[in-house]
Design an enzyme around this catalytic site. Structure first.
Site, PDB file in Angstrom:
ATOM      1  N   LYS A  97       0.850  -1.189   0.000  1.00 21.86           N
ATOM      2  CA  LYS A  97       0.000   0.000   0.000  1.00 21.86           C
ATOM      3  C   LYS A  97       0.881   1.233   0.000  1.00 21.86           C
ATOM      4  CE  LYS A  97      -3.764   2.234   2.517  1.00 21.86           C
ATOM      5  NZ  LYS A  97      -4.975   2.003   3.294  1.00 21.86           N
TER       6      LYS A  97
ATOM      7  N   ASP B 184     -14.662   3.601   8.425  1.00 26.01           N
ATOM      8  CA  ASP B 184     -14.855   3.558   6.973  1.00 26.01           C
ATOM      9  C   ASP B 184     -15.261   2.147   6.529  1.00 26.01           C
ATOM     10  OD1 ASP B 184     -14.996   4.696   4.481  1.00 26.01           O
ATOM     11  OD2 ASP B 184     -12.840   4.638   4.090  1.00 26.01           O
TER      12      ASP B 184
HETATM   13  P1  ADP Z   1      -7.414   3.114   0.435  1.00 28.40           P
HETATM   14  O1  ADP Z   1      -7.069   3.846   1.682  1.00 28.40           O
HETATM   15  O2  ADP Z   1      -6.794   3.728  -0.760  1.00 28.40           O
HETATM   16  O3  ADP Z   1      -8.888   2.867   0.274  1.00 28.40           O
HETATM   17  P2  ADP Z   1      -7.207   0.250   1.074  1.00 28.40           P
HETATM   18  O4  ADP Z   1      -6.342  -0.199   2.200  1.00 28.40           O
HETATM   19  O5  ADP Z   1      -8.675   0.260   1.297  1.00 28.40           O
HETATM   20  O6  ADP Z   1      -6.692   1.680   0.569  1.00 28.40           O
HETATM   21  O7  ADP Z   1      -6.909  -0.657  -0.186  1.00 28.40           O
HETATM   22  C1  ADP Z   1      -7.515  -0.381  -1.436  1.00 28.40           C
HETATM   23  C2  ADP Z   1      -7.870  -1.666  -2.159  1.00 28.40           C
HETATM   24  O8  ADP Z   1      -6.689  -2.459  -2.363  1.00 28.40           O
HETATM   25  C3  ADP Z   1      -8.823  -2.584  -1.403  1.00 28.40           C
HETATM   26  O9  ADP Z   1     -10.164  -2.228  -1.623  1.00 28.40           O
HETATM   27  C4  ADP Z   1      -8.486  -3.945  -1.985  1.00 28.40           C
HETATM   28  O10 ADP Z   1      -9.127  -4.134  -3.226  1.00 28.40           O
HETATM   29  C5  ADP Z   1      -6.986  -3.850  -2.226  1.00 28.40           C
HETATM   30  N1  ADP Z   1      -6.270  -4.380  -1.051  1.00 28.40           N
HETATM   31  C6  ADP Z   1      -5.861  -3.705   0.040  1.00 28.40           C
HETATM   32  N2  ADP Z   1      -5.237  -4.498   0.926  1.00 28.40           N
HETATM   33  C7  ADP Z   1      -5.246  -5.731   0.382  1.00 28.40           C
HETATM   34  C8  ADP Z   1      -4.756  -7.040   0.811  1.00 28.40           C
HETATM   35  N3  ADP Z   1      -4.118  -7.193   1.962  1.00 28.40           N
HETATM   36  N4  ADP Z   1      -4.956  -8.097  -0.005  1.00 28.40           N
HETATM   37  C9  ADP Z   1      -5.584  -7.948  -1.185  1.00 28.40           C
HETATM   38  N5  ADP Z   1      -6.057  -6.774  -1.642  1.00 28.40           N
HETATM   39  C10 ADP Z   1      -5.899  -5.669  -0.886  1.00 28.40           C
HETATM   40 MG    MG Z   2     -10.223   1.649   1.253  1.00 31.35          MG
END
Ligand code: ADP
Ligand code: MG
Length: 399
Positions: A85, A172
């Site tokens: 991320k 959220d």
């Molecule tokens: P943001 O703050 O940009 O919303 P998120 O942490 O919600 O970031 O991650 C955005 C997207 O990335 C998630 O909706 C998911 O689709 C994908 N994602 C995030 N973490 C994971 C993970 N550990 N495994 C698989 N997909 C992930």
């Molecule tokens: Mg998110």
């Protein structure tokens, strides 16, 4: 689009020093308001057996690897996939620190996606999480049976219960932040970017903390190790960061905000997450996503008014010291109730040959009754995650 993603990944590998020797980027899997998420393979997996163990990582210095990407080797263990991320540099350091710190606090909860590690290169911070196999909500929610919904919510409330037990509000809750695998009936919560401890006064926090203090916090964060960087390029930070990091008591996603959030109540509790979970259930039962389309908070209040009626809205507004007034004639005094709305959304609002109105029966009726406990306007009466796990709708999941 593919070209764009490839260019974006190449740029990331170029600018974040050392990343490509440690991880092989595979694809971009998410792009949100605050971050971009990539799927990647951990190239050092076979070297670091205890890599999963965050405690151990924290105290040991990671030394630069000398890995060459060789040909496919069948002897090698199964690859380990991670989600990287990349938190946007425009996010304030305190927000990033907050997310990493809360994730660290929640590391023992197996329904919260754990933080493996985090790195910083200059002003860029990345969090590394295990990749969790899941399916896109929009692909499956229309086909969910009531039994599927029970399993989904058992998993979601198990996660929320462990988060709320630590007095943490996720803030959220929505389908993209709960990665669910319908085949295993298991999901994990992600995205603690807006999460906070109950009782946090963010306004005070951001006003009183100087940008030096904020920098100090992120630089000394135990979780953010720096990848080997070129010593000739000292980390750079914005000198006068006067951005307001967020407006805490309204944070969240449109359409999932509880009435007390919309009414700007300052004492918000973990029950705001239960409302958002209710919006997910309403989405499944009505087969509409997104269910609420509001452009702003006023619009959102009016959408809720449509369901609950003007009387309820006046009452709950008073609860938070606000006065609710609307002269829009289409809103009724007493609202419509969920049963009617679900029937209407699923094309069953007509009458049958005998002139009888359709009604929800059996399991679906039970689901609608449970929904009322989640979408309860008064936060002090709303069902908690622990109570929800004991509610027959959830307790009988998998039977
Ligand atoms: P943001 O703050 O940009 O919303 P998120 O942490 O919600 O970031 O991650 C955005 C997207 O990335 C998630 O909706 C998911 O689709 C994908 N994602 C995030 N973490 C994971 C993970 N550990 N495994 C698989 N997909 C992930
Ligand atoms: Mg998110």
């Amino acid at each position: 689009v593919e070209q764009c993603v490839a260019e974006d990944m190449a740029r990331f590998e170029r600018t974040f020093q050392g990343i490509s020797s440690r991880y092989r980027l595979i694809n971009r899997i998410g792009e949100g308001t605050f971050s971009t998420v990539y799927k990647a393979e951990d190239l050092l997996y076979h070297r670091y057996d205890n890599d999963w163990d965050i405690e151990e990582k924290e105290n040991s210095k990671w030394s630069p690897p000398s890995i060459k990407r060789g040909p496919f080797n069948p002897q090698r263990r199964k690859p380990r996939y991670v989600a990287i991320k990349k938190i946007y540099v425009t996010s304030s350091p305190i927000r990033i620190f907050n997310e990493l710190e809360l994730l660290h606090d929640l590391k023992d909860s197996d329904s919260v996606c754990p933080l493996i590690t985090a790195f910083r290169h200059q002003d860029q911070v990345i969090a590394v999480l295990p990749y969790f196999q899941h399916r896109d909500f929009r692909e499956y929610f229309r086909d969910m049976t009531i039994s599927d919904m029970r399993l989904y919510f058992r998993s979601l409330f198990t996660a929320l219960s462990s988060v709320h037990r630590r007095q943490i509000l996720h803030r959220d809750i929505k389908p993209t932040n709960f990665l669910y695998n319908p085949e295993q009936a298991r999901g994990v919560l992600v995205d603690f970017g807006l999460a906070e401890r109950e009782g946090t006064d963010w306004h005070m926090c951001t006003c009183q903390m100087s940008s030096t203090e904020r920098r100090y916090k992120i630089e000394n964060s135990v979780y953010a190790a720096t990848l080997p960087s070129n010593p000739s390029q000292p980390p750079s930070y914005p000198k006068n960061d006067s951005r307001n990091s967020r407006r805490a008591n309204r944070a969240g996603t449109r359409g999932f905000r509880a009435p007390e959030v919309l009414l700007k109540c300052t004492a918000q509790s973990t029950s705001i997450d239960m409302w958002s979970a209710g919006v997910i259930l309403l989405t499944m039962l009505s087969r509409r996503f997104p269910f609420f389309h509001s452009a702003d908070d006023i619009d959102a209040l009016l959408e809720i008014t449509n369901i609950f009626g003007k009387k309820k809205m006046r009452d709950i507004s008073l609860l938070h010291g606000q006065v609710f007034e609307t002269n829009i004639p289409s809103y009724t005094e007493l609202g419509h109730g969920f049963e009617k709305i679900i029937l209407w959304c699923t094309g069953r609002s007509g009458r049958d040959e005998q002139g009888r109105k359709a009604q929800l029966v059996g399991e679906e009726k039970e689901a609608a009754q449970f929904l009322e406990r989640l979408l309860e306007c008064d936060p002090s009466k709303r069902i908690t995650a622990d109570e929800a796990l004991r509610h027959p709708f959830v307790a009988r999941a998998g039977e």
